[in-house]
Design a protein around this motif. Structure first.
Motif, mmCIF file in Angstrom:
data_model
loop_
_atom_site.group_PDB
_atom_site.id
_atom_site.type_symbol
_atom_site.label_atom_id
_atom_site.label_comp_id
_atom_site.label_asym_id
_atom_site.label_seq_id
_atom_site.Cartn_x
_atom_site.Cartn_y
_atom_site.Cartn_z
ATOM 1 N N MET A 1 41.028 36.258 36.022
ATOM 2 C CA MET A 1 40.032 36.057 38.009
ATOM 3 C C MET A 1 41.404 36.200 38.863
ATOM 4 N N SER A 2 40.743 37.123 39.729
ATOM 5 C CA SER A 2 41.982 37.451 40.424
ATOM 6 C C SER A 2 42.437 36.341 41.507
ATOM 7 N N VAL A 3 43.260 36.109 42.384
ATOM 8 C CA VAL A 3 43.587 35.762 42.921
ATOM 9 C C VAL A 3 42.721 35.344 44.146
ATOM 10 N N ARG A 4 42.120 36.321 44.518
ATOM 11 C CA ARG A 4 41.927 36.635 45.206
ATOM 12 C C ARG A 4 40.600 36.084 45.599
ATOM 13 N N LEU A 5 39.982 36.725 44.259
ATOM 14 C CA LEU A 5 38.622 35.976 43.682
ATOM 15 C C LEU A 5 38.532 34.430 43.712
ATOM 16 N N GLY B 1 36.008 33.920 53.049
ATOM 17 C CA GLY B 1 37.257 33.292 51.981
ATOM 18 C C GLY B 1 37.751 34.798 50.981
ATOM 19 N N TRP B 2 37.093 35.865 50.389
ATOM 20 C CA TRP B 2 36.750 36.986 49.813
ATOM 21 C C TRP B 2 37.917 37.869 51.538
ATOM 22 N N ARG B 3 37.120 38.141 52.399
ATOM 23 C CA ARG B 3 38.158 38.413 53.258
ATOM 24 C C ARG B 3 39.580 37.847 54.051
ATOM 25 N N VAL C 1 45.087 37.680 53.750
ATOM 26 C CA VAL C 1 46.142 36.906 53.285
ATOM 27 C C VAL C 1 47.546 37.094 52.172
ATOM 28 N N LEU C 2 46.834 38.358 51.615
ATOM 29 C CA LEU C 2 47.529 39.000 49.737
ATOM 30 C C LEU C 2 47.458 40.211 50.852
ATOM 31 N N ARG C 3 47.818 40.366 51.528
ATOM 32 C CA ARG C 3 47.684 42.666 51.865
ATOM 33 C C ARG C 3 49.451 42.323 52.005
ATOM 34 N N GLU D 1 52.601 47.315 45.264
ATOM 35 C CA GLU D 1 52.613 48.402 45.217
ATOM 36 C C GLU D 1 53.748 49.434 45.000
ATOM 37 N N THR D 2 54.686 48.592 45.617
ATOM 38 C CA THR D 2 56.145 49.351 45.470
ATOM 39 C C THR D 2 56.572 49.115 43.887
ATOM 40 N N ALA D 3 56.917 47.894 43.947
ATOM 41 C CA ALA D 3 57.024 48.089 42.357
ATOM 42 C C ALA D 3 56.008 48.745 41.468
#
Length: 385
Positions: free
Chosen positions: A1-5, A102-104, A109-111, A118-120
């Motif tokens: 699971m992703s961090v966001r989930l 929490g998802w929003r 927070v993870l933006r 994306e840069t990496a």
């Protein structure tokens, strides 16, 4: 699971557990307040207003008590059922709302971390270590992470640039004495008074000198191939393959190797000179690492998202565990390190770095009949396609 989930599920889990505990506490509190109390049942006698004493109504007491208990039991059951059902629905609704919030919140927070990712990814795909993240947010953990990442990119850029400059400078510096040696040996061999021993020695020195020149050319190509191809120009992989095969026809005839061409249109973009070196290395390897009267198959074709170059040959059986090692510099199969006519051991390493510089992939697999099949995939030129 992703961090966001995981963050959203954690928020929902907290509200679910907290709401369940609160609902349980409310349930037992309401239940305790609705419990039967004997002093609240209709008494057996009451004091009359005129002061004439107690008036007994024993005949009606049991009937009134039974009716009162039935009413209280029904009221208690209905009330507790409503508390349980409505409370459970409310807890589930709040849990769903907590998951959405929490998802929003996790996305917000993870933006900054998404921007770092994306840069990496761009740096990894382009090999352009000059790019930086340049995060300008508050001094928090994300700011510290991006600063460390930018510092690491700077050190990697300096390291790779220094390595490429060293290999390029060393290759250029070594070419001059090798060229002088080749000229001197060639002149000595061609002298009219040269003995047979001198001629044989000269031919051996020329072979060694040629091997060293190929090694230096390979090192230079390896250093150039590790750079990302930023100036992409369209060309047809088929044209490059035909040109390389025409040049390799004489060597194939000398070694009695038959070349089969299966060339279809394969438009791509990149640096055609580097791709020509890629195809040349694959074809030369297929010819030189072959058996007498062997065969080589060269195929180009277009796929949905990429173009393919497939070079297969006959030859000795290659163990599957040695497939990955053949792309390492100076690695040769079957312990062949003395045959200078088979190259310097950099051919497939150059193939891999040129392929990766063009955003492609290279895959090798052994043939059941012996030999190898090497597949190179390059991005498709959609404008030409």
């Amino acid at each position: 699971m992703s961090v966001r989930l995981r963050f959203a599920l954690a928020c929902a889990g907290v509200f679910l557990v907290g709401g369940g505990l609160l609902l349980t506490a409310v349930y037992f509190l309401v239940r305790s307040n609705l419990t039967y109390r004997a002093d609240l049942i209709t008494p057996k006698s009451i004091t009359l207003p005129n002061g004439r004493g107690f008036y007994r109504y024993d005949d009606y007491y049991e009937v009134a008590r039974s009716r009162t208990l039935q009413v209280m039991a029904t009221y208690q059951r209905d009330t507790l059922t409503n508390v349980r059902n409505i409370g459970a629905l409310a807890v589930l609704a709040v849990t769903g709302g907590a998951f959405g919030l929490g998802w929003r919140a996790a996305g917000w927070v993870l933006r900054p971390v998404t921007a770092v990712t994306e840069t990496a990814r761009r740096v990894a795909q382009s090999h352009d270590f000059a790019e930086r993240i340049g995060y300008e947010g508050p001094n928090d953990e994300v700011k510290e992470l991006t600063g460390i990442f930018d510092t690491m990119l700077g050190r990697l850029a300096r390291s790779f640039d220094g390595q490429r400059r060293f290999v390029a400078n060393a290759s250029h510096e070594l070419r001059t004495p090798l060229t002088i040696n080749r000229t001197l040996v060639d002149v000595a061999v061609r002298r009219p008074d040269a003995t047979d021993d001198v001629k044989r020695l000269g031919e051996s020195l020329l072979l060694v000198n040629a091997r060293h020149e190929r090694l230096i050319d390979g090192l230079l190509a390896l250093a150039e191939g590790e750079q990302a191809v930023l100036d992409r120009r369209p060309f047809d992989l088929t044209d490059v393959a035909e040109h390389v095969l025409d040049q390799a026809a004489e060597e194939a005839a000398e070694r009695e190797v038959t070349i089969h061409r299966l060339l279809d249109a394969a438009p791509t973009t990149g640096e055609a000179v580097l791709v020509e070196r890629l195809v040349q290395n694959l074809v030369e390897n297929a010819i030189r690492h072959n058996q007498p009267k062997g065969e080589v198959w060269v195929t180009t074709r277009r796929r949905t998202e990429q173009v393919e170059l497939v070079v297969a040959n006959t030859g000795l059986h290659v163990p599957s565990y040695e497939i990955e090692t053949i792309f390492e510099p100076f690695r040769r199969l079957h312990g062949d390190r003395l045959r200078s006519d088979r190259g310097s051991g950099l051919g497939l390493s150059i193939v891999r770095v040129i392929t990766e510089a063009h955003g492609g992939t290279v895959l090798a697999r052994p043939r059941e009949e012996g030999g190898l099949t090497i597949t190179v995939e390059l991005p498709l030129d959609r404008s030409a396609a």
